[in-house]
Design a protein around this motif. Structure first.
Motif, mmCIF file in Angstrom:
data_model
loop_
_atom_site.group_PDB
_atom_site.id
_atom_site.type_symbol
_atom_site.label_atom_id
_atom_site.label_comp_id
_atom_site.label_asym_id
_atom_site.label_seq_id
_atom_site.Cartn_x
_atom_site.Cartn_y
_atom_site.Cartn_z
ATOM 1 N N THR A 49 0.906 -1.138 0.072
ATOM 2 C CA THR A 49 0.003 0.066 -0.004
ATOM 3 C C THR A 49 0.831 1.143 -0.031
ATOM 4 O OG1 THR A 49 -1.722 -0.965 1.075
ATOM 5 C CG2 THR A 49 -1.911 1.376 1.313
ATOM 6 N N GLN A 52 2.745 1.687 -3.161
ATOM 7 C CA GLN A 52 2.170 2.206 -4.330
ATOM 8 C C GLN A 52 1.891 3.683 -4.373
ATOM 9 O OE1 GLN A 52 1.545 -0.597 -6.135
ATOM 10 N NE2 GLN A 52 -0.500 -0.089 -6.717
ATOM 11 N N ILE A 53 2.148 4.443 -3.394
ATOM 12 C CA ILE A 53 2.115 5.898 -3.310
ATOM 13 C C ILE A 53 3.398 6.432 -3.667
ATOM 14 C CG2 ILE A 53 1.825 7.785 -1.694
ATOM 15 C CD1 ILE A 53 -0.140 5.975 0.127
ATOM 16 N N VAL A 57 7.399 7.977 0.737
ATOM 17 C CA VAL A 57 6.402 7.750 1.664
ATOM 18 C C VAL A 57 6.370 6.630 2.534
ATOM 19 C CG1 VAL A 57 3.751 7.213 1.836
ATOM 20 C CG2 VAL A 57 4.478 9.595 0.159
ATOM 21 N N PHE A 91 -0.677 11.350 6.864
ATOM 22 C CA PHE A 91 -1.664 11.284 5.930
ATOM 23 C C PHE A 91 -2.748 12.160 6.245
ATOM 24 C CE2 PHE A 91 0.301 7.402 4.836
ATOM 25 C CZ PHE A 91 0.808 7.772 3.491
ATOM 26 N N ILE A 98 -5.796 4.766 3.267
ATOM 27 C CA ILE A 98 -4.618 3.765 3.245
ATOM 28 C C ILE A 98 -5.174 2.624 3.905
ATOM 29 C CG2 ILE A 98 -2.294 3.674 4.140
ATOM 30 C CD1 ILE A 98 -2.722 6.041 1.929
#
Length: 124
Positions: A49, A52-53, A57, A91, A98
């Motif tokens: 996850t 993917q950002i 991050v 975030f 997320i």
């Protein structure tokens, strides 16, 4: 981040390219038969996850988790409340997106009680 070594660590042979979480799987914890597999699965969901950002991050979340709680991201399985807190810090209100992505990654395994419990706790 892939690991390119071949060696034994914690009873798990790592060779070729494997996600870093496979390098720290406990082989015996006394916490149930599938504890190590569930922890790795959740760790992969978190890693996937965040990557993917973007790698920066992922690094930021990992560094904050380490600095604040002296744990690695794979320990998010054991401490979902810590992971939730770090995700909120990084975030803001988007942390729920997320968490939803982590939950979607684990969708196939939600029937397993420990995974379901993890998902419930990370949402709190």
């Amino acid at each position: 981040m892939p690991v390119f070594k071949t060696e034994f660590q914690f009873g798990i042979r790592k060779s070729s390219i494997v996600p870093q979480f496979f390098c720290i799987v406990p082989t015996s914890t006394g916490m149930g038969n599938n504890y190590g597999m569930e922890k790795v699965l959740v760790g992969l969901a978190i890693e996937h996850t965040l990557l993917q950002i973007g790698k920066p991050v992922f690094d930021k979340v990992e560094n904050q988790f380490q600095r604040k709680y002296q744990h690695s991201l794979i320990d998010g399985y054991d401490y979902p409340q810590y992971l939730n807190e770090i995700l909120r810090e990084v975030f803001g209100k988007s942390h729920s997106d997320i968490i939803k992505s982590i939950e979607e990654f684990l969708e196939e395994f939600k029937h397993d009680q420990p995974i379901e419990t993890f998902i419930e706790k990370i949402k709190q």
